[in-house]
Design a protein around this motif. Structure first.
Motif, PDB file in Angstrom:
ATOM      1  N   PHE A   4       0.786  -1.226   0.000  1.00 42.73           N
ATOM      2  CA  PHE A   4       0.000   0.000   0.000  1.00 42.73           C
ATOM      3  C   PHE A   4       0.824   1.286   0.000  1.00 42.73           C
ATOM      4  CE2 PHE A   4      -3.209  -2.979   0.907  1.00 42.73           C
ATOM      5  CZ  PHE A   4      -4.372  -2.413   0.443  1.00 42.73           C
ATOM      6  N   PHE A   7      -1.685   3.775  -2.620  1.00 46.34           N
ATOM      7  CA  PHE A   7      -3.001   3.135  -2.613  1.00 46.34           C
ATOM      8  C   PHE A   7      -3.801   3.501  -3.845  1.00 46.34           C
ATOM      9  CE2 PHE A   7      -6.140   0.912  -0.234  1.00 46.34           C
ATOM     10  CZ  PHE A   7      -7.333   1.363  -0.737  1.00 46.34           C
ATOM     11  N   TRP A  45      -3.828  14.797   2.081  1.00 38.94           N
ATOM     12  CA  TRP A  45      -3.172  13.508   2.238  1.00 38.94           C
ATOM     13  C   TRP A  45      -3.206  13.048   3.690  1.00 38.94           C
ATOM     14  CZ3 TRP A  45      -3.101  11.912  -2.331  1.00 38.94           C
ATOM     15  CH2 TRP A  45      -2.705  12.715  -3.400  1.00 38.94           C
ATOM     16  N   ASN A  48       0.090   6.702   5.936  1.00 34.31           N
ATOM     17  CA  ASN A  48      -0.154   5.325   6.331  1.00 34.31           C
ATOM     18  C   ASN A  48       0.242   5.192   7.808  1.00 34.31           C
ATOM     19  OD1 ASN A  48       0.004   2.567   6.868  1.00 34.31           O
ATOM     20  ND2 ASN A  48       0.801   2.066   4.837  1.00 34.31           N
ATOM     21  N   TYR A  71      -2.615   8.389   1.690  1.00 36.81           N
ATOM     22  CA  TYR A  71      -3.994   8.081   1.315  1.00 36.81           C
ATOM     23  C   TYR A  71      -4.751   9.382   1.066  1.00 36.81           C
ATOM     24  CZ  TYR A  71      -2.757   3.629   3.465  1.00 36.81           C
ATOM     25  OH  TYR A  71      -2.137   2.472   3.803  1.00 36.81           O
ATOM     26  N   THR A  73      -8.030   9.337   1.592  1.00 40.78           N
ATOM     27  CA  THR A  73      -9.073   9.266   2.610  1.00 40.78           C
ATOM     28  C   THR A  73      -8.452   8.952   3.960  1.00 40.78           C
ATOM     29  OG1 THR A  73      -9.471   6.944   2.024  1.00 40.78           O
ATOM     30  CG2 THR A  73     -10.895   8.585   1.016  1.00 40.78           C
ATOM     31  N   PRO A  75      -7.562   7.195   7.178  1.00 39.58           N
ATOM     32  CA  PRO A  75      -7.627   5.820   7.687  1.00 39.58           C
ATOM     33  C   PRO A  75      -8.090   5.710   9.140  1.00 39.58           C
ATOM     34  CG  PRO A  75      -5.344   6.531   7.514  1.00 39.58           C
ATOM     35  CD  PRO A  75      -6.173   7.603   6.873  1.00 39.58           C
ATOM     36  N   LEU A  80      -8.112  -0.390   8.250  1.00 41.96           N
ATOM     37  CA  LEU A  80      -7.126  -0.488   7.186  1.00 41.96           C
ATOM     38  C   LEU A  80      -6.598  -1.916   7.047  1.00 41.96           C
ATOM     39  CD1 LEU A  80      -5.464   0.935   5.040  1.00 41.96           C
ATOM     40  CD2 LEU A  80      -3.825   1.594   6.804  1.00 41.96           C
ATOM     41  N   GLU A 132     -11.555   5.427  -2.474  1.00 45.16           N
ATOM     42  CA  GLU A 132     -10.223   6.020  -2.618  1.00 45.16           C
ATOM     43  C   GLU A 132      -9.919   6.322  -4.081  1.00 45.16           C
ATOM     44  OE1 GLU A 132      -6.254   7.100  -1.090  1.00 45.16           O
ATOM     45  OE2 GLU A 132      -8.072   6.569   0.006  1.00 45.16           O
ATOM     46  N   ASP A 136      -8.919  10.074  -5.018  1.00 45.80           N
ATOM     47  CA  ASP A 136      -7.473  10.266  -5.105  1.00 45.80           C
ATOM     48  C   ASP A 136      -7.125  11.231  -6.234  1.00 45.80           C
ATOM     49  OD1 ASP A 136      -4.684  10.030  -5.256  1.00 45.80           O
ATOM     50  OD2 ASP A 136      -4.744   7.920  -4.679  1.00 45.80           O
ATOM     51  N   HIS A 201     -15.614  10.147   4.842  1.00 40.86           N
ATOM     52  CA  HIS A 201     -14.674   9.039   4.722  1.00 40.86           C
ATOM     53  C   HIS A 201     -15.096   7.800   5.506  1.00 40.86           C
ATOM     54  CE1 HIS A 201     -11.242  12.066   3.642  1.00 40.86           C
ATOM     55  NE2 HIS A 201     -12.217  12.020   2.748  1.00 40.86           N
TER      56      HIS A 201
END
Length: 312
Positions: A4, A7, A45, A48, A71, A73, A75, A80, A132, A136, A201
């Motif tokens: 990931f 993503f 952004w 992770n 990401y 969105t 997390p 995740l 996503e 994105d 989200h």
């Protein structure tokens, strides 16, 4: 970081080459700051949460956000680890138990010059992953994998700039500038699209409304992703509606979760163009390109499900 680091486009793109290239550029003394061309890549952004401080520091040295473990969105508002497990499950099970997504069903209704598109389709990919892809802004290639622009490395739909206006828990309001490329009867051009998107989200829903869209007086809509338990009949021997927890239990964790996507798109050509037969032509073109974009997504998901690059 596993599979990931990027993503959405991580499956069929090799992250190592961009990393090596960026390192070489840094060694040559070139700045790692964002250029004006890449201004849209500055946000929104979310990092992770699994990466270590060292990995984050190393990522900050990279001069392109496409190669960072980020990401679009948040997390915080979904599991995740479960999403990673589902993605791996889709890719490992696809050869044994293929899932076929039908092309999108589009119902068109026009009233008082305003065109309403009601769109329903399924994708063999988890809801959060599909969401996503929708949000994105990194132009990962979702809209060109099988399209007319494939040979020219151009996509039908590109993001030019993004700006977060408001962030309130899982809700995020973002101002987005995009460009749609078109090609009709040998002619081609671009249509700038400037909209405000109100995302959730956690619920994986969004609404959008125009700031300015060329030739359009009205341009707005919404989308939502709902879980689709594609292996329910095979593994649970049941057709009745069940919860995600029940599905996971009766399938012994082997049941894939796909996405049922519902969209509404409403548009009306500007006054001078909203007169037959010009309005008929504009509506026809708008519907055609909406279907083409959705078909690009469908074919992209089919392609990544066939991939064997699972990462570590």
């Amino acid at each position: 970081m596993g599979m990931f680091p990027r993503f959405g486009g991580w499956i069929n793109q090799n992250i190592q080459e961009p990393l090596k290239a960026s390192t070489k550029r840094s060694e040559k003394g070139k700045s790692s700051s964002f250029s004006e061309k890449d201004r849209y890549l500055q946000g929104p952004w979310y990092w992770n949460p699994a990466i270590t401080p060292k990995e984050k520091a190393e990522s900050m040295e990279i001069d392109h956000v496409k190669s960072m473990p980020l990401y679009a969105t948040d997390p915080k508002y979904y599991d995740l680890d479960e999403l990673v497990r589902q993605v791996r499950l889709w890719m490992s099970e696809n050869k044994k138990h293929q899932w076929h997504d039908e092309p999108a069903k589009v119902k068109v209704k026009t009233k008082e010059g305003i065109c309403h598109l009601n769109i329903n389709f399924t994708l063999g990919w988890p809801p959060q992953a599909v969401f996503e892809m929708f949000t994105d802004p990194r132009n990962m290639g979702f809209f060109h994998s099988m399209g007319k622009y494939k040979d020219h490395f151009r996509t039908r739909l590109d993001t030019i700039a993004t700006k977060v206006i408001k962030k309130d828990g899982p809700r995020q309001i973002t101002e987005v500038e995009k460009v749609l490329r078109w090609k009709i009867l040998g002619y081609n051009g671009t249509i700038p699209i400037h909209v405000i998107i109100d995302e959730n989200h956690q619920k994986v829903t969004a609404t959008y409304k125009k700031v300015k869209v060329k030739h359009m007086k009205v341009f707005e809509g919404s989308w939502k992703m709902e879980p689709l338990y594609v292996d329910q009949e095979r593994l649970c021997k049941s057709r009745s509606r069940i919860s995600e927890e029940e599905y996971k239990k009766c399938s012994s964790g082997k049941g894939r979760i796909g996405s049922k996507v519902t969209m509404e798109h409403i548009f009306q050509p500007s006054s001078l163009l909203n007169i037959p037969p010009v309005s008929w032509f504009i509506r026809g073109v708008a519907i055609k390109f909406t279907k083409a974009l959705l078909q690009d997504l469908r074919e992209y998901v089919i392609m990544i499900n066939k991939s064997t690059v699972l990462g570590s």
